[in-house]
Design a protein around this motif. Structure first.
Motif, PDB file in Angstrom:
ATOM      1  N   ILE A  14      -2.057-103.051   2.337  1.00  0.00           N
ATOM      2  CA  ILE A  14      -2.403-102.900   0.919  1.00  0.00           C
ATOM      3  C   ILE A  14      -1.231-102.220   0.219  1.00  0.00           C
ATOM      4  N   SER A  15      -0.756-102.817  -0.867  1.00  0.00           N
ATOM      5  CA  SER A  15       0.405-102.273  -1.567  1.00  0.00           C
ATOM      6  C   SER A  15       0.126-102.188  -3.067  1.00  0.00           C
ATOM      7  N   LEU A  16       1.078-101.603  -3.793  1.00  0.00           N
ATOM      8  CA  LEU A  16       0.951-101.445  -5.241  1.00  0.00           C
ATOM      9  C   LEU A  16       2.221-101.902  -5.942  1.00  0.00           C
ATOM     10  N   THR A  17       2.110-102.144  -7.228  1.00  0.00           N
ATOM     11  CA  THR A  17       3.203-102.668  -8.051  1.00  0.00           C
ATOM     12  C   THR A  17       4.577-102.035  -7.779  1.00  0.00           C
ATOM     13  N   PRO A  18       4.723-100.694  -7.782  1.00  0.00           N
ATOM     14  CA  PRO A  18       6.080-100.131  -7.704  1.00  0.00           C
ATOM     15  C   PRO A  18       6.706-100.171  -6.315  1.00  0.00           C
ATOM     16  N   TRP A  19       5.967-100.650  -5.312  1.00  0.00           N
ATOM     17  CA  TRP A  19       6.479-100.621  -3.941  1.00  0.00           C
ATOM     18  C   TRP A  19       7.021-101.966  -3.472  1.00  0.00           C
ATOM     19  N   LYS A  20       7.167-102.905  -4.386  1.00  0.00           N
ATOM     20  CA  LYS A  20       7.560-104.271  -4.024  1.00  0.00           C
ATOM     21  C   LYS A  20       8.891-104.360  -3.298  1.00  0.00           C
ATOM     22  N   ARG A  21       9.808-103.456  -3.606  1.00  0.00           N
ATOM     23  CA  ARG A  21      11.166-103.582  -3.062  1.00  0.00           C
ATOM     24  C   ARG A  21      11.561-102.429  -2.134  1.00  0.00           C
ATOM     25  N   ILE A  22      10.578-101.701  -1.629  1.00  0.00           N
ATOM     26  CA  ILE A  22      10.890-100.559  -0.770  1.00  0.00           C
ATOM     27  C   ILE A  22      11.513-101.014   0.541  1.00  0.00           C
ATOM     28  N   HIS A  23      10.947-102.068   1.153  1.00  0.00           N
ATOM     29  CA  HIS A  23      11.455-102.538   2.447  1.00  0.00           C
ATOM     30  C   HIS A  23      11.987-103.960   2.298  1.00  0.00           C
ATOM     31  N   GLN A  77      14.206 -75.489 -22.013  1.00  0.00           N
ATOM     32  CA  GLN A  77      13.243 -75.271 -20.940  1.00  0.00           C
ATOM     33  C   GLN A  77      13.401 -76.404 -19.924  1.00  0.00           C
ATOM     34  N   LEU A  78      13.724 -76.040 -18.695  1.00  0.00           N
ATOM     35  CA  LEU A  78      13.997 -77.036 -17.664  1.00  0.00           C
ATOM     36  C   LEU A  78      12.698 -77.444 -16.967  1.00  0.00           C
ATOM     37  N   ILE A  79      12.391 -78.737 -17.014  1.00  0.00           N
ATOM     38  CA  ILE A  79      11.200 -79.284 -16.369  1.00  0.00           C
ATOM     39  C   ILE A  79      11.639 -80.089 -15.147  1.00  0.00           C
ATOM     40  N   LEU A  80      11.126 -79.727 -13.979  1.00  0.00           N
ATOM     41  CA  LEU A  80      11.490 -80.403 -12.735  1.00  0.00           C
ATOM     42  C   LEU A  80      10.529 -81.568 -12.487  1.00  0.00           C
ATOM     43  N   LEU A  81      11.076 -82.784 -12.514  1.00  0.00           N
ATOM     44  CA  LEU A  81      10.279 -83.985 -12.304  1.00  0.00           C
ATOM     45  C   LEU A  81      10.568 -84.538 -10.921  1.00  0.00           C
ATOM     46  N   GLY A  82       9.570 -84.515 -10.039  1.00  0.00           N
ATOM     47  CA  GLY A  82       9.751 -85.014  -8.681  1.00  0.00           C
ATOM     48  C   GLY A  82       9.808 -86.524  -8.643  1.00  0.00           C
ATOM     49  N   THR A  83      10.679 -87.069  -7.786  1.00  0.00           N
ATOM     50  CA  THR A  83      10.786 -88.516  -7.642  1.00  0.00           C
ATOM     51  C   THR A  83      11.075 -88.862  -6.191  1.00  0.00           C
ATOM     52  N   SER A  84      10.654 -90.054  -5.786  1.00  0.00           N
ATOM     53  CA  SER A  84      10.896 -90.535  -4.426  1.00  0.00           C
ATOM     54  C   SER A  84      10.694 -92.040  -4.412  1.00  0.00           C
ATOM     55  N   LEU A  85      10.901 -92.674  -3.254  1.00  0.00           N
ATOM     56  CA  LEU A  85      10.668 -94.113  -3.137  1.00  0.00           C
ATOM     57  C   LEU A  85       9.241 -94.483  -3.513  1.00  0.00           C
ATOM     58  N   LEU A  86       8.298 -93.660  -3.080  1.00  0.00           N
ATOM     59  CA  LEU A  86       6.890 -93.964  -3.318  1.00  0.00           C
ATOM     60  C   LEU A  86       6.395 -93.465  -4.672  1.00  0.00           C
ATOM     61  N   HIS A  87       7.169 -92.602  -5.285  1.00  0.00           N
ATOM     62  CA  HIS A  87       6.796 -92.057  -6.593  1.00  0.00           C
ATOM     63  C   HIS A  87       7.969 -92.192  -7.568  1.00  0.00           C
ATOM     64  N   PRO A  88       8.358 -93.430  -7.891  1.00  0.00           N
ATOM     65  CA  PRO A  88       9.478 -93.623  -8.818  1.00  0.00           C
ATOM     66  C   PRO A  88       9.142 -93.093 -10.204  1.00  0.00           C
ATOM     67  N   ALA A  89      10.147 -92.548 -10.868  1.00  0.00           N
ATOM     68  CA  ALA A  89       9.930 -91.929 -12.179  1.00  0.00           C
ATOM     69  C   ALA A  89      10.319 -92.854 -13.335  1.00  0.00           C
ATOM     70  N   ASP A  90      10.642 -94.114 -13.023  1.00  0.00           N
ATOM     71  CA  ASP A  90      11.169 -95.036 -14.039  1.00  0.00           C
ATOM     72  C   ASP A  90      10.305 -95.144 -15.286  1.00  0.00           C
ATOM     73  N   ALA A  91       8.990 -95.279 -15.081  1.00  0.00           N
ATOM     74  CA  ALA A  91       8.091 -95.480 -16.230  1.00  0.00           C
ATOM     75  C   ALA A  91       8.153 -94.300 -17.189  1.00  0.00           C
ATOM     76  N   PHE A  92       8.207 -93.087 -16.627  1.00  0.00           N
ATOM     77  CA  PHE A  92       8.285 -91.907 -17.492  1.00  0.00           C
ATOM     78  C   PHE A  92       9.661 -91.789 -18.134  1.00  0.00           C
TER      79      PHE A  92
END
Length: 236
Positions: free
Chosen positions: A180-189, A24-39
């Motif tokens: 205002i920023s959050l933990t996973p966005w430290k290296r975006i820019h 069963q194929l599960i599509l997991l969305g990912t992007s710069l602002l929504h990194p999937a690393d933790a999952f």
């Protein structure tokens, strides 16, 4: 003998292909602002225990007509995403399994004096412009805003039109203001430095789905929640 080995190898590959096709194929969305690393780190451990499922990463697209942007694409271009959530988010037809919590920070241009601090307090932001999402999008962001303005009324909140996108980070650099920023966005820019903000407020993040995700995704989430450590798991 070689012909027999070739046939055997072909049969093995065909079996592998069939087994893969049966998943069963599960599509997991990912992007710069929504990194999937933790999952994905967690999935490496769980995948052998959930052989019926296979994860495919897909690039998240934004729905610019929605204040929730990429969240609005859930159930359309992806089955799941890893993202932040609170009661405000969950009221908008989403469900979540908590994986952890992100911490707030202040992102500033690397040549901004604030970038030299080890921690930023609200008093450090006196008379400064601070970019953040507008009220009503994130309960936790609203809480930080209230805390901030109660401590230092001279701070000037600058509202975005919805959740952050890459232009939010560009604006922070170009205007040389705080954000205002959050933990996973430290290296975006590369021109931004994120300094921890002194606050007890954190933002839960986890695996998000629509409230009625369909049988395939619902089955996956059911199996997933049985295997995730109880201290990590939180249903909303």
């Amino acid at each position: 003998m070689q012909q027999l080995l070739d046939l055997l190898n072909t049969a093995i590959e065909e079996t592998r292909r069939v087994r893969s096709d049966d998943k069963q194929l599960i599509l997991l969305g990912t992007s710069l602002l929504h990194p999937a690393d933790a999952f994905m780190s967690l999935w490496k451990e769980l995948a052998p225990k959930m052989p019926k499922f296979q994860i495919r990463l897909v690039q998240l697209q934004e729905d610019l007509n929605s204040r929730n942007r990429e969240y609005a694409m859930l159930g359309r271009s992806s089955d799941l995403i890893v993202g932040t959530f609170d009661s405000t988010t969950l009221k908008q037809s989403f469900s979540a399994i908590q994986l952890g919590a992100y911490h707030f920070g202040i992102a500033v241009r690397s040549d901004n004096p604030l970038a030299q601090l080890d921690e930023i307090t609200y008093s450090d932001l006196t008379h400064r412009k601070v970019l953040m999402v507008s009220t009503g999008i994130s309960e936790k962001n609203d809480l930080v805003r209230s805390e901030m303005l109660a401590a230092e009324p001279s701070i000037q909140p600058i509202d975005t039109s919805g959740r952050y996108d890459i232009n939010t980070f560009n604006e922070t650099v170009e205007e040389n203001i705080a954000m205002i920023s959050l933990t996973p966005w430290k290296r975006i820019h590369p021109n931004l430095v994120t300094v921890p903000l002194k606050t007890s407020v954190t933002v839960p993040y986890g695996l998000l789905s629509t409230k009625f995700p369909g049988k395939k995704t619902a089955d996956f989430l059911h199996e997933f929640t049985k295997l995730v450590p109880t201290e990590t798991q939180s249903h909303s």
